[in-house]
Design an enzyme around this catalytic site. Structure first.
Site, PDB file in Angstrom:
ATOM      1  CD  GLU A  49     -18.001 -28.091 -47.832  1.00 56.12           C
ATOM      2  OE1 GLU A  49     -18.241 -28.895 -48.762  1.00 56.12           O
ATOM      3  OE2 GLU A  49     -18.606 -28.127 -46.743  1.00 56.12           O
ATOM      4  CG  PHE A 111     -19.020 -36.423 -35.859  1.00 56.15           C
ATOM      5  CD1 PHE A 111     -19.386 -37.362 -36.810  1.00 56.15           C
ATOM      6  CD2 PHE A 111     -19.560 -35.155 -35.932  1.00 56.15           C
ATOM      7  CE1 PHE A 111     -20.283 -37.040 -37.817  1.00 56.15           C
ATOM      8  CE2 PHE A 111     -20.456 -34.818 -36.936  1.00 56.15           C
ATOM      9  CZ  PHE A 111     -20.826 -35.759 -37.878  1.00 56.15           C
ATOM     10  CD  GLN A 112     -18.791 -33.282 -39.592  1.00 54.48           C
ATOM     11  OE1 GLN A 112     -18.723 -32.205 -39.032  1.00 54.48           O
ATOM     12  NE2 GLN A 112     -19.659 -33.523 -40.570  1.00 54.48           N
ATOM     13  CE  LYS A 161     -18.035 -26.262 -31.657  1.00 52.30           C
ATOM     14  NZ  LYS A 161     -19.153 -27.211 -31.854  1.00 52.30           N
ATOM     15  CG  MET A 481      -8.553 -33.096 -73.891  1.00 53.64           C
ATOM     16  SD  MET A 481      -8.011 -32.502 -75.502  1.00 53.64           S
ATOM     17  CE  MET A 481      -7.866 -30.751 -75.178  1.00 53.64           C
TER      18      MET A 481
END
Ligand SMILES: Cc1ncc(C[n+]2csc(CCOP(=O)(O)OP(=O)(O)O)c2C)c(N)n1
Ligand SMILES: [Mg+2]
Lengths: 577, 170
Positions: A49, A111-112, A161, A481
């Site tokens: 993502e 959940f999640q 949802k 760097m």
């Protein structure tokens, strides 16, 4: 028309003119992925993502249109926090849609579940948690409006949802076609204060050593053309910050290039010695100013910014102009055209500038025969072998600074990088997003070996989705760097900066992802490899340029030092300043 | 903003916000991440049910007031911000306090309370619960006075304020 929230969400995105979105589905966002099958919107399936977010940023920066990403709840939402923060710091317009657990489950550690709006509050321009299906079209409209107006930035829309799931009665809504935004506290400024414009014009007329300090806001405001008018009318030199490379052509006589920590000596010193800085869409970032109390001590400041909070945040302006850069620059041009540009003799200033340019050009020691390949040389070769309108993206590190220094940006929107957040791993997904937005242009990602290993898997996305980009990997086998700072400021005590030049095998890795992989070890091989890459347009290409490990980026203003203490490359140390 | 800035360390801002879920978190989060210190904060809905009013007292030693106002103004849910100058506004705060009050000291305590304009809310065997509404400075003074008796439990609301109708306030 009766509709469910999921369909309404996709329909609302279509009505905003969204042509592509970047994402990856999961449980909470599942109902929205079903209507995507029938939508005109192209969906690019990413491999992580973070990639979706940076692709949306690359798309937005290349096209000027808002980038859109869609991901599920929980870990997917947290994976996209980095691009949100990146877009926030670089004022990139994004709309990110995240799935959320159903409303009754919010707050139960379902959940999640994660508190996405809570987590992203500090890294978005605004975010929404939508609680009614009926509110979806209005919220989408507001999200795009907020992301793209005023000072642009990322907006997140969190969708539980149950309000998008057609099996749930809560998802029922009436699509009415016309929705009104309800944003009583949001009124982005459109005009400018004419008296401030006149005051700025007066300062410009009388300045002996003026500099136009051009920042990313000029690109956001699509003000490059009118900037050119201002420069040509006033004859004032321009510096373009890391976020504004290309906003004014490097090839123009009055362009001094990039200021800041790794800016060139002339750009840094001209700002430092100026008696007037006209800051246009720039924010006096510490990487530009160096130690702030030692910055441009003799300069009066004109500061133009759409964001009132930038005016006086770091350095108090003598003239503050709140407004869109294009509107403000147009007004300045009109004021100077009407009232004249003054008649100060700036010959002495111009000759000081050209003296610095002669004595302190950007330079590096070319490889002696048999020596390792120099990274700067690779950038020069790439620059000379690609079309002028090539889009260059970059990661973060030495390679980024060399790309910004040694490329010649002749057009706006050809340089896309992570300036404010400095996000390693930005270049490959950003290049993919830019290529989606500009399919007819050549897109090169200049990457470091450290950065490459953070987001290279998106090359799989580029192959599968047929979005061919080219990657110039400046493989110095170090977190270069960081190594440079350890070399210069920690007595060469190198701590945890060594990668490996051979592991991974970048060529094989590229090939395994469906790309053409090449490896280049010596300077002589460089032109042919680039020519071959430029001819391939049906697949992504990765060239593993195995470059010298101990090159440093010069000049450098050490962190915490004043810009007058700029460190030049060893070959220029004896030059009179 | 209604009045010019005062030279005080503490400035009172009246921030009208949309009466929506999470708005207080946005305001508080902004103060925290920008390092703005607040002395007090009071929130309640207004006569318009879509709006809430936050009275926030800002410590301008932590950041210039101008930055605080401009950053607040960037919050999408912030509708209006006004600074209330102490000379042109009425500020009030409510304190309720449970204080030690042995029977032999009660009369004296009640006398102080009357003079300050407070009320006795309830009386226990050796303690009293009092309330006082007034300008913040008067609350400060009374709080100090009560320390001599022994404060058991104590709560101030933080100040709320309105612009004066006309002329200087109290
Ligand atoms: C996500 C992230 N982690 C760490 C850093 C700190 N950092 C800045 S540059 C750099 C080294 C980058 O290495 P590489 O991609 O090989 O580029 P090089 O400097 O060698 O060109 C690191 C670790 C960062 N900017 N971003
Ligand atoms: Mg490296």
């Amino acid at each position: 028309m009766q509709m469910d929230g999921g369909r309404a969400l996709i329909r609302a995105l279509e009505e905003e003119g969204v042509e592509v979105m970047f994402g990856l589905p999961g449980g909470a966002i599942l109902p929205v992925y079903d209507p995507i099958i029938d939508s005109s919107i192209r969906h690019v399936l990413v491999r992580h993502e973070q990639g979706a977010g940076h692709m949306a940023e690359g798309y937005a920066q290349a096209t000027g249109r808002p980038g859109v990403a869609m991901v599920t709840s929980g870990p997917a939402a947290t994976n996209i926090v980095t691009p949100l923060c990146d877009a926030y710091l670089d004022s990139t317009p994004l709309v990110v849609v995240t799935g959320q657990v159903p409303l009754p489950a919010i707050g139960t550690d379902a959940f999640q579940e994660c508190d996405t709006t809570g987590i992203t509050m500090a890294v978005t321009k605004h975010n929404f948690l939508v609680t009614e299906a009926q509110d979806i079209p209005r919220t989408v409209k507001e999200a795009f409006h907020i992301a793209t107006t005023g000072r642009p930035g990322p907006v997140l829309v969190d969708i539980p949802k149950d309000i998008v799931d057609p099996k749930n009665p809560r998802s029922a809504m009436e699509w009415t076609g016309d929705v009104e935004m309800d944003l009583p506290g949001y009124h982005p400024r459109t005009g400018v204060d004419q008296s401030a414009i006149e005051a700025a014009a007066d300062l410009i007329r009388t300045a002996e050593r003026p500099i136009l300090y051009v920042g990313g806001g000029v690109l956001k405001a699509r003000a490059s053309e009118v900037l050119r008018k201002l420069v040509e009318l006033s004859g004032i030199h321009v510096v373009t910050t890391l976020m504004a490379r290309g906003a004014f052509p490097d090839g123009h006589d009055l362009c001094l290039g990039m200021p800041g920590m790794h800016g060139n000596f002339t750009a840094v010193t001209a700002m430092q010695e100026a008696d007037l800085l006209v800051a246009l869409g720039a924010r006096f970032d510490d990487r530009v100013t160096g130690r702030i109390d030692g910055f441009a001590p003799g300069a009066q400041i004109v500061h133009v910014d759409i964001d009132a909070a930038e005016l006086g945040k770091v350095r108090r302006p003598d003239v503050a102009i709140q407004g869109d850069c294009r509107v403000a620059i147009e007004a300045l041009v009109a004021a100077l055209a009407a009232g004249g540009v003054g008649n100060v003799d700036r010959t002495a200033w111009r000759s000081r500038i050209s003296g610095w340019q002669e004595r302190f050009p950007l330079t590096y020691e070319p490889s002696a025969p048999g020596d390792r390949l120099k990274p700067q040389y690779v950038i020069e070769q790439l620059r000379d072998a690609t079309p002028e309108d090539t889009i260059v993206t970059s990661g973060v590190g030495q390679h980024q600074m060399w790309a910004s220094q040694y490329w010649n940006f002749e057009h706006p929107y050809t340089w896309i990088n992570s300036g404010g957040l400095g996000t390693m791993g930005f270049s490959i997904p950003a290049a993919i997003g830019a290529k989606v937005g500009c399919p007819d242009r050549m897109v090169w990602a200049v990457d470091g070996d450290g950065c490459f290993q953070m987001t290279a898997q998106e090359l799989v996305t580029s192959t599968v989705e047929n979005i061919p980009i080219k990657v110039a990997l400046l493989n110095n086998s170090y977190l270069g760097m960081v190594r440079q700072w350890q070399d210069m400021f920690y007595e060469e005590r190198l701590s945890e900066v060594h990668l490996s030049q051979d592991v991974p095998d970048y060529k094989a890795w590229a090939e395994s992802m469906g790309c053409v992989g090449m490896r280049v070890d010596s300077p002589e091989e460089v032109p042919a490899a680039i020519a071959k890459a430029n001819e391939i347009d049906d697949r992504s290409v990765v060239i593993d340029f195995r470059v010298a490990a101990d090159e440093k980026v010069f000049p450098m203003v050490p962190s915490g030092a004043a810009n007058s203490d700029i460190v030049v490359p060893p070959s220029q140390e004896d030059q009179e300043r | 903003m209604s009045a010019g800035p005062s030279k005080n360390r503490y400035h009172t801002l009246v921030v009208t916000v949309e009466n929506k879920f999470g708005v207080l978190a946005r305001v508080a989060g902004l103060f925290a991440r920008r390092g703005f210190n607040i002395e007090s904060l009071a929130v309640a809905p207004t006569d318009d049910e879509d709006l809430s009013r936050i009275t926030v007292v800002v410590d301008v030693e932590s950041a210039p007031l101008e930055q605080v106002v401009k950053q607040l103004d960037k919050l999408i849910n912030v509708v209006e911000i006004r600074e209330l100058h102490p000379d042109h506004s009425v500020e009030r705060e409510l304190m309720i306090v449970t204080v030690m009050a042995e029977p032999d000291r009660r009369d004296e305590l009640v006398e102080h309370l009357d003079r300050a304009g407070g009320k006795v809310l309830s009386v226990g065997t050796d303690a009293m619960m009092l309330s006082l509404v007034g300008p913040p400075a008067r609350i400060d003074d009374f709080e100090n006075l009560l320390r001599g008796y022994g404060i058991i439990e104590f709560q101030r609301t933080g100040r709320v304020a309105l612009a004066s109708l006309d002329g200087p306030g109290d």
